[in-house]
Design a protein around this motif. Structure first.
Motif, PDB file in Angstrom:
ATOM      1  N   ALA A  34       0.847  -1.196   0.000  1.00 59.53           N
ATOM      2  CA  ALA A  34       0.000   0.000   0.000  1.00 59.53           C
ATOM      3  C   ALA A  34       0.877   1.238   0.000  1.00 59.53           C
ATOM      4  O   ALA A  34       1.868   1.315   0.713  1.00 59.53           O
ATOM      5  N   THR A  35       0.494   2.208  -0.814  1.00 62.80           N
ATOM      6  CA  THR A  35       1.245   3.461  -0.893  1.00 62.80           C
ATOM      7  C   THR A  35       0.300   4.609  -0.598  1.00 62.80           C
ATOM      8  O   THR A  35      -0.907   4.425  -0.449  1.00 62.80           O
ATOM      9  N   ASP A  36       0.856   5.820  -0.562  1.00 60.69           N
ATOM     10  CA  ASP A  36       0.043   7.007  -0.337  1.00 60.69           C
ATOM     11  C   ASP A  36      -0.627   7.481  -1.623  1.00 60.69           C
ATOM     12  O   ASP A  36      -1.380   8.433  -1.614  1.00 60.69           O
ATOM     13  N   GLU A  37      -0.344   6.841  -2.719  1.00 60.04           N
ATOM     14  CA  GLU A  37      -0.895   7.232  -4.004  1.00 60.04           C
ATOM     15  C   GLU A  37      -2.123   6.395  -4.319  1.00 60.04           C
ATOM     16  O   GLU A  37      -2.281   5.289  -3.830  1.00 60.04           O
ATOM     17  N   PRO A  38      -3.002   6.902  -5.174  1.00 59.34           N
ATOM     18  CA  PRO A  38      -4.140   6.103  -5.593  1.00 59.34           C
ATOM     19  C   PRO A  38      -3.669   4.818  -6.264  1.00 59.34           C
ATOM     20  O   PRO A  38      -2.611   4.779  -6.877  1.00 59.34           O
ATOM     21  N   ALA A  39      -4.472   3.771  -6.201  1.00 56.01           N
ATOM     22  CA  ALA A  39      -4.059   2.458  -6.666  1.00 56.01           C
ATOM     23  C   ALA A  39      -4.331   2.236  -8.145  1.00 56.01           C
ATOM     24  O   ALA A  39      -4.746   1.171  -8.550  1.00 56.01           O
ATOM     25  N   GLY A  40      -4.153   3.206  -8.987  1.00 56.94           N
ATOM     26  CA  GLY A  40      -4.275   2.986 -10.423  1.00 56.94           C
ATOM     27  C   GLY A  40      -5.549   3.565 -11.003  1.00 56.94           C
ATOM     28  O   GLY A  40      -6.154   4.483 -10.483  1.00 56.94           O
ATOM     29  N   ASP A  41      -5.979   2.953 -12.123  1.00 54.55           N
ATOM     30  CA  ASP A  41      -7.116   3.468 -12.876  1.00 54.55           C
ATOM     31  C   ASP A  41      -8.464   3.012 -12.343  1.00 54.55           C
ATOM     32  O   ASP A  41      -9.495   3.480 -12.789  1.00 54.55           O
ATOM     33  N   ASP A  42      -8.516   2.072 -11.414  1.00 50.79           N
ATOM     34  CA  ASP A  42      -9.789   1.540 -10.959  1.00 50.79           C
ATOM     35  C   ASP A  42     -10.416   2.382  -9.846  1.00 50.79           C
ATOM     36  O   ASP A  42     -11.426   1.988  -9.275  1.00 50.79           O
ATOM     37  N   ASP A  43      -9.863   3.537  -9.522  1.00 53.31           N
ATOM     38  CA  ASP A  43     -10.418   4.502  -8.573  1.00 53.31           C
ATOM     39  C   ASP A  43     -10.662   3.921  -7.180  1.00 53.31           C
ATOM     40  O   ASP A  43     -11.660   4.223  -6.538  1.00 53.31           O
ATOM     41  N   THR A  44      -9.806   3.071  -6.727  1.00 53.15           N
ATOM     42  CA  THR A  44      -9.875   2.591  -5.348  1.00 53.15           C
ATOM     43  C   THR A  44      -8.616   3.028  -4.639  1.00 53.15           C
ATOM     44  O   THR A  44      -7.560   3.159  -5.246  1.00 53.15           O
ATOM     45  N   PHE A  45      -8.739   3.255  -3.361  1.00 58.30           N
ATOM     46  CA  PHE A  45      -7.620   3.744  -2.574  1.00 58.30           C
ATOM     47  C   PHE A  45      -7.402   2.804  -1.401  1.00 58.30           C
ATOM     48  O   PHE A  45      -8.325   2.168  -0.915  1.00 58.30           O
ATOM     49  N   SER A  46      -6.178   2.780  -0.935  1.00 57.42           N
ATOM     50  CA  SER A  46      -5.877   1.920   0.205  1.00 57.42           C
ATOM     51  C   SER A  46      -6.509   2.500   1.468  1.00 57.42           C
ATOM     52  O   SER A  46      -6.789   3.693   1.563  1.00 57.42           O
ATOM     53  N   ARG A  47      -6.756   1.656   2.436  1.00 52.54           N
ATOM     54  CA  ARG A  47      -7.386   2.069   3.694  1.00 52.54           C
ATOM     55  C   ARG A  47      -6.529   3.112   4.408  1.00 52.54           C
ATOM     56  O   ARG A  47      -7.046   4.091   4.930  1.00 52.54           O
ATOM     57  N   GLU A  48      -5.222   2.911   4.416  1.00 51.38           N
ATOM     58  CA  GLU A  48      -4.318   3.847   5.090  1.00 51.38           C
ATOM     59  C   GLU A  48      -4.384   5.225   4.439  1.00 51.38           C
ATOM     60  O   GLU A  48      -4.374   6.251   5.123  1.00 51.38           O
ATOM     61  N   TYR A  49      -4.448   5.245   3.108  1.00 53.14           N
ATOM     62  CA  TYR A  49      -4.511   6.511   2.374  1.00 53.14           C
ATOM     63  C   TYR A  49      -5.807   7.263   2.711  1.00 53.14           C
ATOM     64  O   TYR A  49      -5.795   8.466   2.962  1.00 53.14           O
ATOM     65  N   VAL A  50      -6.924   6.538   2.743  1.00 48.79           N
ATOM     66  CA  VAL A  50      -8.214   7.162   3.043  1.00 48.79           C
ATOM     67  C   VAL A  50      -8.236   7.676   4.483  1.00 48.79           C
ATOM     68  O   VAL A  50      -8.715   8.776   4.754  1.00 48.79           O
ATOM     69  N   GLU A  51      -7.696   6.903   5.420  1.00 51.90           N
ATOM     70  CA  GLU A  51      -7.648   7.345   6.820  1.00 51.90           C
ATOM     71  C   GLU A  51      -6.783   8.584   6.966  1.00 51.90           C
ATOM     72  O   GLU A  51      -7.124   9.501   7.717  1.00 51.90           O
ATOM     73  N   LYS A  52      -5.673   8.620   6.237  1.00 51.78           N
ATOM     74  CA  LYS A  52      -4.802   9.799   6.274  1.00 51.78           C
ATOM     75  C   LYS A  52      -5.546  11.033   5.750  1.00 51.78           C
ATOM     76  O   LYS A  52      -5.475  12.116   6.346  1.00 51.78           O
TER      77      LYS A  52
END
Length: 147
Positions: A34-52
């Motif tokens: 998991a990174t701080d960047e969006p996870a590509g073209d499918d418009d989903t984000f990691s849980r850590e990124y959203v919490e941040k």
């Protein structure tokens, strides 16, 4: 002309929806970290990124709320300092009142529409408080007698 009318006996079908694709993995078969960047073209984000993002947004909301509270306190203090209103809360808050002559004009307009909101100042002798008395009290003079 043909009309499409759905009756109780007609069966309603929904178009097939695609199942979500599995998470991408690296060439060695391990899932990507998991990174701080969006996870590509499918418009989903990691849980850590959203919490941040939510924590950061919460900080901004708290700052905005504090600034809003301070602006309301400043507005009330400016209205009280003007002294023309009996109660500073009679004039509703407006951001425009905080700069320039807008506050003076707003108070003037309010007092013109509702003169009963003006501050009242008592002046003159109202029969209370300290009164001047003669230096020497003469009871016989007070009773109508002579000295």
């Amino acid at each position: 002309m043909t009309e499409n009318i759905i009756t109780e006996t007609d069966e309603i079908t929904m178009p097939d929806t695609e199942a979500p694709e599995p998470a991408e993995s690296r060439a060695d078969g391990e899932p990507e970290a998991a990174t701080d960047e969006p996870a590509g073209d499918d418009d989903t984000f990691s849980r850590e990124y959203v919490e941040k993002l939510r924590q950061e947004n919460g900080k901004y909301r708290q700052r905005a709320q504090k600034a809003d509270d301070l602006a309301h306190r400043l507005h009330r203090a400016l209205v009280a300092a003007d002294g023309r209103l009996q109660d500073p809360s009679d004039l509703d808050f407006d951001d425009n009142h905080l700069d320039g002559n807008h506050l003076t004009e707003a108070i003037g307009d309010l007092l013109q529409r509702k003169p009963h909101l003006a501050a009242r100042r008592i002046s003159g002798d109202i029969g209370q408080g300290a009164v001047s008395t003669p230096a020497e009290v003469n009871l016989m003079g007070l009773l109508g007698g002579h000295q």
